[in-house]
Design a protein around this motif. Structure first.
Motif, PDB file in Angstrom:
ATOM      1  N   ALA A 121       0.845  -1.189   0.000  1.00 50.85           N
ATOM      2  CA  ALA A 121       0.000   0.000   0.000  1.00 50.85           C
ATOM      3  C   ALA A 121       0.877   1.235   0.000  1.00 50.85           C
ATOM      4  CB  ALA A 121      -0.928   0.010   1.214  1.00 50.85           C
ATOM      5  N   LEU A 122       0.425   2.247  -0.695  1.00 47.09           N
ATOM      6  CA  LEU A 122       1.158   3.504  -0.825  1.00 47.09           C
ATOM      7  C   LEU A 122       0.263   4.648  -0.364  1.00 47.09           C
ATOM      8  CD1 LEU A 122       3.542   5.261  -1.969  1.00 47.09           C
ATOM      9  CD2 LEU A 122       2.318   5.237  -4.153  1.00 47.09           C
ATOM     10  N   GLY A 123       0.774   5.467   0.520  1.00 51.92           N
ATOM     11  CA  GLY A 123       0.052   6.650   0.957  1.00 51.92           C
ATOM     12  C   GLY A 123       0.885   7.887   0.721  1.00 51.92           C
ATOM     13  N   ILE A 124       0.227   8.966   0.315  1.00 53.39           N
ATOM     14  CA  ILE A 124       0.922  10.242   0.157  1.00 53.39           C
ATOM     15  C   ILE A 124       0.119  11.316   0.895  1.00 53.39           C
ATOM     16  CG2 ILE A 124       2.041   9.670  -2.022  1.00 53.39           C
ATOM     17  CD1 ILE A 124      -0.117  11.250  -3.469  1.00 53.39           C
ATOM     18  N   ALA A 125       0.817  12.301   1.418  1.00 53.64           N
ATOM     19  CA  ALA A 125       0.158  13.384   2.149  1.00 53.64           C
ATOM     20  C   ALA A 125       0.825  14.703   1.806  1.00 53.64           C
ATOM     21  CB  ALA A 125       0.223  13.133   3.653  1.00 53.64           C
ATOM     22  N   TYR A 126       0.017  15.702   1.512  1.00 53.46           N
ATOM     23  CA  TYR A 126       0.482  17.074   1.292  1.00 53.46           C
ATOM     24  C   TYR A 126      -0.171  17.967   2.333  1.00 53.46           C
ATOM     25  CZ  TYR A 126       1.958  15.615  -3.433  1.00 53.46           C
ATOM     26  OH  TYR A 126       2.547  14.979  -4.499  1.00 53.46           O
ATOM     27  N   HIS A 127       0.576  18.899   2.892  1.00 51.94           N
ATOM     28  CA  HIS A 127      -0.010  19.878   3.800  1.00 51.94           C
ATOM     29  C   HIS A 127      -0.976  20.766   3.020  1.00 51.94           C
ATOM     30  CE1 HIS A 127       2.634  18.912   7.187  1.00 51.94           C
ATOM     31  NE2 HIS A 127       3.579  18.741   6.274  1.00 51.94           N
ATOM     32  N   ALA A 128      -2.187  20.903   3.518  1.00 57.07           N
ATOM     33  CA  ALA A 128      -3.224  21.675   2.841  1.00 57.07           C
ATOM     34  C   ALA A 128      -3.171  23.141   3.261  1.00 57.07           C
ATOM     35  CB  ALA A 128      -4.597  21.091   3.154  1.00 57.07           C
ATOM     36  N   PRO A 129      -3.734  24.040   2.455  1.00 49.16           N
ATOM     37  CA  PRO A 129      -3.768  25.465   2.826  1.00 49.16           C
ATOM     38  C   PRO A 129      -4.635  25.704   4.051  1.00 49.16           C
ATOM     39  CG  PRO A 129      -4.213  25.150   0.482  1.00 49.16           C
ATOM     40  CD  PRO A 129      -4.266  23.795   1.111  1.00 49.16           C
ATOM     41  N   GLN A 186      -3.791  27.232 -10.251  1.00 52.03           N
ATOM     42  CA  GLN A 186      -2.404  26.932 -10.598  1.00 52.03           C
ATOM     43  C   GLN A 186      -1.439  27.417  -9.519  1.00 52.03           C
ATOM     44  OE1 GLN A 186      -1.174  27.914 -14.552  1.00 52.03           O
ATOM     45  NE2 GLN A 186       0.758  26.807 -14.308  1.00 52.03           N
ATOM     46  N   LYS A 187      -1.679  28.596  -8.990  1.00 51.74           N
ATOM     47  CA  LYS A 187      -0.841  29.108  -7.908  1.00 51.74           C
ATOM     48  C   LYS A 187      -0.879  28.153  -6.710  1.00 51.74           C
ATOM     49  CE  LYS A 187      -0.664  32.876  -4.526  1.00 51.74           C
ATOM     50  NZ  LYS A 187      -1.358  34.093  -4.006  1.00 51.74           N
ATOM     51  N   THR A 188      -2.064  27.656  -6.385  1.00 56.84           N
ATOM     52  CA  THR A 188      -2.221  26.733  -5.262  1.00 56.84           C
ATOM     53  C   THR A 188      -1.515  25.418  -5.533  1.00 56.84           C
ATOM     54  OG1 THR A 188      -4.352  27.739  -4.707  1.00 56.84           O
ATOM     55  CG2 THR A 188      -3.904  25.553  -3.805  1.00 56.84           C
ATOM     56  N   ALA A 189      -1.681  24.897  -6.741  1.00 56.22           N
ATOM     57  CA  ALA A 189      -1.036  23.632  -7.099  1.00 56.22           C
ATOM     58  C   ALA A 189       0.482  23.758  -7.051  1.00 56.22           C
ATOM     59  CB  ALA A 189      -1.494  23.186  -8.483  1.00 56.22           C
ATOM     60  N   GLU A 190       1.004  24.854  -7.533  1.00 52.85           N
ATOM     61  CA  GLU A 190       2.457  25.041  -7.549  1.00 52.85           C
ATOM     62  C   GLU A 190       3.035  25.014  -6.141  1.00 52.85           C
ATOM     63  OE1 GLU A 190       3.090  28.701  -9.582  1.00 52.85           O
ATOM     64  OE2 GLU A 190       2.878  27.825 -11.586  1.00 52.85           O
ATOM     65  N   GLU A 191       2.360  25.624  -5.202  1.00 57.85           N
ATOM     66  CA  GLU A 191       2.876  25.693  -3.837  1.00 57.85           C
ATOM     67  C   GLU A 191       2.573  24.432  -3.036  1.00 57.85           C
ATOM     68  OE1 GLU A 191       4.282  26.573  -0.033  1.00 57.85           O
ATOM     69  OE2 GLU A 191       4.858  27.270  -2.044  1.00 57.85           O
TER      70      GLU A 191
END
Length: 477
Positions: free
Chosen positions: A287-295, A446-451
């Motif tokens: 199993a693979l999990g990924i996490a990004y910090h949200a705004p 796009q600005k949000t995705a980039e950061e």
């Protein structure tokens, strides 16, 4: 504390005009929510005020069916519990069903179920909640019963020892002895976050639970289960003046508590990708999990990230599903979201992760799957979403929002009203959500995705199976 996507961590209970002494804070028109059509916006009726003891109250009338929902939320969850009392927020979720001054053990449950109602409770990141959906004529006794246990829970050594064992057994059954038991809902927050409050094992240290004394537990209850640390929400078919009178009568003289300082939940900006993982002796597939910090909540970027989630990961038309499942066959499903597995993108306060989870066959290396995920995410980081994709994401978000409001016979609406009252002192924010998503432009996306979708903002977690899967088990995933 069962894992449930809709309810978070639950007890396991089966789901079967002003007023003297209060000052209205927000009053919206008293009518059922509008059905979306054309350019209309959601308009949930909101009547918000406080009692003299600090208890927040939200009333939202809807006469669609002769039922009422009562929800009581306490501003204590598993991430803002004291450092030397891990697991106490969850322990109290159980303790609240063990009896109060005028109701014996389990009598609260019998009161609701014998009148044809349903009830539950859950522990989340930032609150512990209890709710009941009952026929409208049962509203008064349910309000009385909730006030009775807020006023004086029956905390004795027998109940404490019993619930300590129940909670410990729940940890063993639902996490320690389950394949993927803590994945990703415990594993990824612990691996991704730096701040202890966001990164500790919120099921709690079993040693802390074992060491809890009767005085410890009584002090916890007196501190956090107080009216000035809570909100009561009533939705459904009721007379507003009568409901206000009952709330004042039963909750109005419950004493306030001196609340401890609010913990600092802030997270530092993550600059480099993190990697973590474990071998699961009970798992039969990787199993693979990924996490990004949200705004941060209610920023333009937060609304944009909600639409990115819809475009990337929600439904069979999403970009990740189309690439990973339909075209490449690397996994059989895509599960993802902000606050995924423990609520939704609206019912939390403080830092949060966007989490995605993928199961895959042993013949598919994790790095191959991750590379395919990166290809899709990087294309969005570089090019954003065009207007058509953005419009489609908005439609999906609106559909999800309305579905969320209607879940469990009106509890979904009570959940959002309680969250916005508890965290933002403004339950009318429920009527501002659609406008927030409507204002998102392709440039903001796009600005949000980039950061926020940059590799340095990500944590990757890999579960390695400890036993081989049979062909039938391969198909079952």
């Amino acid at each position: 504390m069962k894992r449930a996507l809709a309810l978070g961590l639950t007890t396991g209970v089966v789901l079967s005009g002003g007023w003297s002494g209060v000052a209205p804070l927000v009053t919206a028109m008293q009518a059922p929510p509008s059905v979306p059509a054309g350019g209309t916006r959601l308009q949930v009726p909101v009547d918000y005020y406080r009692l003299a003891n600090g208890l927040k109250v939200v009333l939202s009338r809807d006469t669609t069916s002769p039922t009422a929902c009562v929800a009581v939320y306490y501003n204590i969850g598993f991430r803002n519990e004291p450092k030397d009392r891990t697991g106490f927020a969850h322990l109290f979720e159980h303790m609240m069903f063990q009896g109060s001054k005028n109701l014996g053990k389990m009598e609260f449950i019998r009161l609701v179920e014998s009148n044809g109602g349903l009830l539950n409770g859950s522990t989340r990141f930032d609150f512990t909640n209890y709710f009941q959906v009952v026929p409208s004529h049962v509203l008064e006794p349910v309000l009385w019963a909730e006030a009775d246990r807020m006023r004086g829970l029956d905390i004795d050594i027998e109940n404490l020892k019993n619930q300590q064992e129940v909670v410990k057994n729940e940890v063993k059954v639902n996490v320690l002895n389950q394949p993927y038991g803590s994945f990703p809902w415990i594993d990824l927050p612990m691996a991704s976050n730096e701040n202890w409050y966001n990164a500790h094992n919120f099921y709690g240290d079993l040693a802390h639970l074992d060491a809890a004394t009767l005085d410890d537990v009584r002090a916890f209850f007196k501190t956090y289960y107080a009216p000035n640390n809570a909100v009561v929400v009533v939705t459904g078919d009721f007379a507003a003046d009568q409901a206000k009178a009952w709330i004042q009568k039963y909750f109005g003289d419950i004493p306030t508590a001196k609340l401890p300082p609010t913990p600092d939940l802030r997270e530092p900006r993550q600059e480099k990708e993190k990697r973590a993982g474990r071998t699961d002796a009970l798992a039969n597939r990787p199993a693979l999990g990924i996490a990004y910090h949200a705004p941060e909540r209610f920023t333009p970027e937060w609304f944009a990230f909600g639409l990115l989630d819809q475009a990337l990961a929600q439904g069979a038309d999403s970009l990740l599903y189309d690439d990973l499942v339909r075209r490449k066959g690397l996994t059989g499903s895509v599960d993802a979201g902000i606050n995924w597995g423990l609520g939704n993108m609206f019912d939390y306060s403080g830092p949060m992760l966007w989490i995605a989870r993928f199961f895959h066959d042993t013949a598919v290396p994790s790095d191959k799957l991750l590379a395919a995920i990166d290809e899709t995410i990087e294309s969005v980081r570089k090019s954003g979403l065009d207007q058509a994709a953005l419009d489609r994401a908005r439609v999906k978000m609106r559909s999800d929002l309305y579905s969320n409001l209607e879940q469990f016979a009106g509890f979904g609406r009570a959940n959002l009203l309680a969250s916005f009252a508890l965290f933002d002192d403004d339950p009318s924010r429920i009527n501002q959500l659609e406008d927030g998503f409507a204002k998102v432009t392709p440039a903001v996306v796009q600005k949000t995705a980039e950061e926020y979708l940059r590799p340095g903002n990500r944590t990757v977690y890999i579960v390695t199976p400890g036993k081989a899967a049979t062909p039938d088990q391969q198909e079952a995933r």
